[in-house]
Design a protein around this motif. Structure first.
Motif, PDB file in Angstrom:
ATOM      1  N   LEU B 216       0.551   7.654   6.558  1.00 38.04           N
ATOM      2  CA  LEU B 216       1.119   6.674   7.483  1.00 38.04           C
ATOM      3  C   LEU B 216       2.107   7.363   8.425  1.00 38.04           C
ATOM      4  CD1 LEU B 216       0.609   3.630   7.577  1.00 38.04           C
ATOM      5  CD2 LEU B 216       2.708   3.297   6.296  1.00 38.04           C
ATOM      6  N   ALA B 221      -2.763   6.746   9.521  1.00 36.93           N
ATOM      7  CA  ALA B 221      -3.116   5.452   8.943  1.00 36.93           C
ATOM      8  C   ALA B 221      -2.335   4.338   9.639  1.00 36.93           C
ATOM      9  CB  ALA B 221      -2.803   5.448   7.455  1.00 36.93           C
ATOM     10  N   MET B 222      -2.879   3.125   9.558  1.00 36.06           N
ATOM     11  CA  MET B 222      -2.178   1.947  10.073  1.00 36.06           C
ATOM     12  C   MET B 222      -2.218   0.877   8.989  1.00 36.06           C
ATOM     13  SD  MET B 222      -3.667   1.606  13.937  1.00 36.06           S
ATOM     14  CE  MET B 222      -2.473   0.454  14.613  1.00 36.06           C
ATOM     15  N   ILE B 223      -1.110   0.142   8.830  1.00 42.74           N
ATOM     16  CA  ILE B 223      -1.130  -0.891   7.806  1.00 42.74           C
ATOM     17  C   ILE B 223      -1.638  -2.207   8.384  1.00 42.74           C
ATOM     18  CG2 ILE B 223       0.678   0.051   6.331  1.00 42.74           C
ATOM     19  CD1 ILE B 223       2.531  -2.099   7.708  1.00 42.74           C
ATOM     20  N   TRP B 235      -5.665   1.268   7.137  1.00 45.75           N
ATOM     21  CA  TRP B 235      -6.833   1.591   7.979  1.00 45.75           C
ATOM     22  C   TRP B 235      -6.694   3.013   8.522  1.00 45.75           C
ATOM     23  CZ3 TRP B 235     -10.989  -1.702   9.205  1.00 45.75           C
ATOM     24  CH2 TRP B 235     -10.877  -3.006   8.705  1.00 45.75           C
ATOM     25  N   PHE B 236      -7.835   3.648   8.690  1.00 46.35           N
ATOM     26  CA  PHE B 236      -7.821   5.021   9.213  1.00 46.35           C
ATOM     27  C   PHE B 236      -8.662   5.113  10.479  1.00 46.35           C
ATOM     28  CE2 PHE B 236      -6.769   5.165   4.809  1.00 46.35           C
ATOM     29  CZ  PHE B 236      -5.739   6.070   4.756  1.00 46.35           C
ATOM     30  N   PRO B 237      -8.005   5.066  11.626  1.00 47.42           N
ATOM     31  CA  PRO B 237      -8.757   5.102  12.883  1.00 47.42           C
ATOM     32  C   PRO B 237      -9.682   6.312  12.992  1.00 47.42           C
ATOM     33  CG  PRO B 237      -6.469   4.601  13.300  1.00 47.42           C
ATOM     34  CD  PRO B 237      -6.570   4.965  11.852  1.00 47.42           C
TER      35      PRO B 237
END
Lengths: 179, 249
Positions: B216, B221-223, B235-237
């Motif tokens: 993160l 990563a994005m929560i 999530w992992f773009p």
């Protein structure tokens, strides 16, 4: 691509994490940037001037991915616009936000060129006529928010380009241009 | 041979040794010459081949990658220099330099979104519209080669393997084994939850949270707290394909 009426939604609108405020600074900056652009774009094309934080607003939820923005996120994105001069809070509680896809100064310039194009340099118009008269049809001034219009007119008045006066009917004001 | 005594005997032995050495050198030289000749023939044939199939090498990515393999086997690197026969013949140096620049461009443009890690497939997809003008197809192998040339710049451009996917890294973050495993897990749906990581990788909760927090912080990563079940998703773009459309805007 998903659409809202005739508005094309950007891809990030379908990516769930963009609906949660990101805790990491750089990621959040990018997120806020994308939302700011989206809100301005949408309001400009749909001629929306006021967004109510607690009201239904098409951009605040995405039924397809079942996500919606929290109040905190809504306020964060709108505040970012406010700090750039592209929006203003209409109340202290930050529940209503005026969106300025044109800044007040830009609106004032638009009014000036509108007046010149129509040869109204010495004419008198009512405020209502500027928003909904025949001359303004098809221009950006058509259907313009009254608050924004009054603010732009005030700017011009301070520059001596016009005078605002009370009209005969109590609910409308008149404008005398002198450009 | 009977060993004769005296200084004469020593001298004869030394002379014989010299003779052997000379003969040996001659044989070796002969062999090297022969080898050199063979390699030269091979090279010139390779050049003939390249000349003959110039267009195919340019237009057809599969053909190009096989040609590269062949070159590597005889120690020819068409990308080593922008001058000289290969570059003039194929313009192949320019091809990869240009590709390299475009790759750097895309990596920078998408960095804020994916934290500097992008799917190689995705990268190729993003390259395509940029290269419309010359209609030359670009394969993953080409990207791979262009990126390996970028490494010389010391800017940390690298292709790493995570599970079945190849990712291009444009930031100097080191991914450890834990991070790799999480990324691999995320490839299935584009996201993971703490529960899932613990269960599938048989980790303790602390280990999972620690690794996810690092990812993160690195912007990889994005929560997402918006799901009905209330479980936080990471999530992992870099493993989903949303990047493509983002870079267009």
């Amino acid at each position: 691509m998903q659409r809202l009426g005739d508005f094309k939604l950007p891809a990030f609108f379908n990516y769930p994490p963009y609906f949660t405020l990101q805790p990491v600074r750089e990621t959040r900056e990018k997120q806020v940037q994308l939302w700011k652009e989206l809100i301005l774009d949408y309001c400009r094309t749909q001629k929306i001037f006021v967004i109510g934080l607690e009201e239904e607003f098409p951009l605040f939820s995405n039924l397809v991915i079942e996500r919606s923005l929290s109040n905190e996120a809504r306020e964060a994105f709108l505040s970012a616009l406010v700090s750039e001069g592209r929006a203003e809070w209409l109340d202290k509680g930050h529940r209503k936000c005026l969106i300025l896809w044109h800044r007040i100064q830009d609106w004032a310039d638009l009014i000036l060129s509108f007046v010149k194009e129509n040869g109204l340099e010495d004419s008198v118009m009512t405020v209502e006529e500027i928003r909904s008269g025949i001359e303004s049809r098809g221009t950006e001034l058509q259907g313009m928010d009254r608050t924004v219009l009054m603010r732009a007119l005030k700017v011009l008045e301070n520059k001596g380009k016009l005078a605002i006066f009370k009209g005969t009917s109590a609910d409308d004001e008149g404008v005398k241009f002198s450009i | 041979m009977r060993r004769r005594p005296g200084i004469g005997g020593l001298q004869t032995a030394a002379a014989a040794r010299d003779q052997y050495r000379l003969l040996g050198e001659n044989v070796a030289k002969l062999r090297t010459d022969l080898m050199k000749e063979q390699l030269a023939t091979f090279r010139s044939q390779l050049e003939d081949f390249a000349r003959k199939h110039k267009n195919e090498i340019r237009k057809n990515p599969t053909f190009r990658s096989q040609f590269h393999e062949m070159c590597a086997k005889v120690g020819v690197d068409p990308l080593a220099s922008n001058k000289g026969f290969w570059a003039e013949l194929l313009g192949i140096g320019d091809f990869y330099y240009e590709l390299g620049v475009q790759i750097v461009d895309i990596c920078l443009a998408t960095r804020a979104h994916n934290g500097g890690l992008i799917n190689l497939q995705e990268l190729c997809k993003l390259l395509r519209p940029r290269r419309k003008s010359d209609r030359e197809l670009v394969s993953e192998d080409d990207c791979f080669r262009a990126i390996s040339k970028l490494k010389v710049l010391g800017s940390g451009f690298e292709v790493i393997s995570v599970g079945k996917k190849k990712l291009v890294r444009s930031v100097p973050t080191e991914l450890n084994k834990d991070h790799n495993q999480i990324l691999e897990l995320a490839q299935a749906q584009g996201f993971v939850t703490v529960d899932e990581v613990e269960r599938r990788l048989s980790w303790t909760s602390g280990r999972a949270i620690d690794a996810l927090d690092t990812l993160l912080d690195d912007g990889l990563a994005m929560i997402d707290d918006g799901h009905r079940d209330g479980k936080r998703r990471y999530w992992f773009p870099c493993v989903s394909s949303i990047t493509s459309v983002l870079a267009d805007s």
